[in-house]
Write an enzyme that holds these catalytic residues in place. Structure first.
Site, short mmCIF file in Angstrom:
data_model
loop_
_atom_site.label_atom_id
_atom_site.label_comp_id
_atom_site.label_asym_id
_atom_site.label_seq_id
_atom_site.Cartn_x
_atom_site.Cartn_y
_atom_site.Cartn_z
N ASP A 209 0.83 -1.20 0.00
CA ASP A 209 0.00 0.00 0.00
C ASP A 209 0.87 1.26 0.00
OD1 ASP A 209 -2.71 1.27 0.47
OD2 ASP A 209 -1.62 2.02 2.22
N GLU A 259 1.58 -0.39 -5.02
CA GLU A 259 0.67 0.70 -5.33
C GLU A 259 1.54 1.94 -5.54
OE1 GLU A 259 -3.32 2.92 -3.58
OE2 GLU A 259 -1.72 2.35 -2.21
#
Length: 534
Positions: A209, A259
């Site tokens: 993330d 990401e």
């Protein structure tokens, strides 16, 4: 059913179809209104029948759920709302028996304010070793009443919060998500240990993330629009972190997907060098409007930026943060931008669904891997969540102008005639489901040859068994204005008509699959796609 793990090559990730599960909204096994691991385990046969290669779980760790689980209190504990660590281990094993690998989500930029480290930092006070694990600083101004710098938030609102002793701490997201100090060796060691913890339990990979945000300018210099380098995005120190992670992953045969939101393609490709991340999400494609020129340019740019490092591209139409495809493609502005999300945007859902069907075939024919967000295979639209039921902090932090991300997180419909469409058995789901969602239920679509589910199942079966799909070259073919046509290996051709009139198909031996019926003259209607064998 997906092929057994033993029948897949070591580089399975280069052309895999990976299904994203948002555990809170997938299936409720214990009937308490919240999706859980028991619900996922019960529905694993559905995923196997769908034909996916792997499942990516958004965070299932212990969390106050201020930001949907991305505020992690303990990376080694499953949140009781979802189940137990033993149940997660069973899920990983049972998925493997069905030929489905498991990818978990690691959130390295920040932790929850309930994490033991942060609670200790608050208790220890200014100048303590505990606070060195985060970004605590005195404020500016005569009495330290101003934040230490002017960094913008990844959400709306402020990025610094002042504590009782006068110091401020950094949080690029919500105040309940304090940023870690990645210049501290203990932070790096802890996350390397967390990776090993999950790899030893059999996970096949990790989704990272906010992968470009971890390292910060040590001077905490003010942000100035248009001035490089950015003080907290894409710092050079990140690459050393990911090289150390890659060495760990290689010992387990595991993979990473990052990401990484970066406009600079050269900087983006650096994360995909052979000793760093295996793959990264393709946000340019995800946010691209339903426009032939823009789509072709995005596809070309994506393949070009991956080519120098030999990494496969990833393709995704939607995820747990983004307006669902059938809704987005039915609007005047078919692209996606967080800053433009507003209530009451007019939508032609019939048009959007037709385009979403065509986009599914376009995406699955491109070279590389594909991420499929839960419910996209059902053609779910974005749900309108009542104001008093919205939980996403993006809504509150925008002052109520942004509807937030809950509309794409509403629990799935499984059975048309069951309470709450079979999501759970005893309690209303944590987010309300629209009254007309029976038509999207899995059991109803399973018996409808023209359903979105039937289209996805047929497409995934062909992608898995027919030649020409997956990793490999792509060649654009001559086509009429507004039509995208490209060839893949072994005579496979994909044609997508984004023009306002039917288009002639190129010469071919067989039509493999169509997102909608051809017209009476055998031409391809607007907003329709086909796979051909020439």
């Amino acid at each position: 059913m997906a092929a057994p793990l033993s029948h897949r090559t070591d580089d399975w990730w280069r052309d895999a179809v990976i299904y994203q599960v948002y555990p809170r909204s997938f299936a409720d096994g214990d009937g308490d209104g919240t999706g859980d691991l028991a619900g996922v385990r019960a529905r694993l046969p559905y995923l196997a029948e769908l034909g996916v290669d792997a499942v990516w779980f958004t965070p299932w760790y212990l969390s106050p759920l201020v930001d949907g689980g991305y505020d992690v209190a303990d990376y080694r504990t499953i949140d009781p709302a979802f189940g137990t660590l033993a149940e997660a281990e069973k899920l990983i094993a049972e998925a493997g028996e069905l030929g489905i690998r498991v990818i978990v989500d690691i959130v390295p930029n920040h932790v929850s304010d309930q994490h033991a480290w942060f609670r200790a930092a608050l208790a220890a006070g200014p100048g303590s070793p505990e606070r060195e694990l985060f970004h605590f600083r005195p404020g500016r101004g005569e009495d330290g009443e101003l934040p230490p710098n002017t960094w913008p938030s990844q959400f709306s609102g402020r990025t610094w919060t002042r504590v009782d002793d006068g110091e401020w701490y950094l949080h690029l997201f919500t105040p309940e998500q304090p940023d870690l100090n990645w210049a501290h060796p203990a932070v790096r060691q802890e996350h390397e240990d967390v990776l090993r913890f999950w790899f030893e339990r059999g996970v096949a990979g990790v989704r990272i993330d906010s992968a470009a945000l971890l390292a910060k300018d040590p001077a905490l210099a003010d942000f100035v629009e248009g001035v490089d380098p950015h003080p907290y995005i894409d710092q050079d120190e990140l690459h050393d972190i990911y090289r150390s992670w890659r060495a760990i992953a290689d010992t387990y045969g595991a993979v990473f997907v990052g990401e990484v939101w970066l406009p600079d393609s050269e900087r983006f490709a650096r994360y995909l060098r052979p000793d760093e991340l295996h793959t990264a999400f393709n946000f340019n494609f995800l946010s691209c409007p339903w426009d032939p020129d823009r789509l072709r340019r995005t596809i070309d740019d994506t393949l070009a930026e991956h080519a120098p490092v030999g990494a496969p591209a990833t393709w995704v139409l939607c995820n747990h943060d983004v307006t669902r495809t059938a809704t987005r493609y039915g609007r005047e502005d078919t692209g996606f931008d967080f800053a433009k999300k507003r209530f009451g945007t007019p939508t032609d859902l019939e048009l959007g669904t037709r385009r979403a069907r065509a986009a599914a075939l376009l995406t699955l024919a491109l070279p590389g891997s594909v991420y499929l967000y839960q419910g996209e295979e059902l053609g779910l639209p974005e749900a309108e969540v009542p104001l008093d039921r919205i939980e996403d902090p993006m809504h509150a932090r925008s002052g109520g102008t942004d509807p937030g991300r809950d509309g794409c997180r509403v629990p799935l419909p499984w059975e048309a005639g069951a309470p709450w469409y079979g999501f759970g058995s005893h309690t209303e789901p944590w987010l309300p489901q629209p009254a007309d969602w029976a038509r999207y239920a899995v059991d109803r679509q399973r018996t409808d040859a023209g359903s979105m589910l039937a289209l996805y199942r047929a497409a995934l079966l062909l992608r898995r068994t027919a030649e020409g799909f997956g990793d490999g070259p792509l060649t654009w073919l001559p086509a009429a204005e507004g039509v995208l046509a490209f060839a893949r290996p072994e005579g496979l051709v994909c044609v997508v008509n984004l023009s306002a009139s039917p288009a002639a198909l190129p010469p071919h031996q067989r039509l493999l699959l169509s997102s909608g019926p051809l017209d009476a003259d055998g031409r391809l209607p607007e907003d329709t796609a086909v796979w051909l064998r020439t």
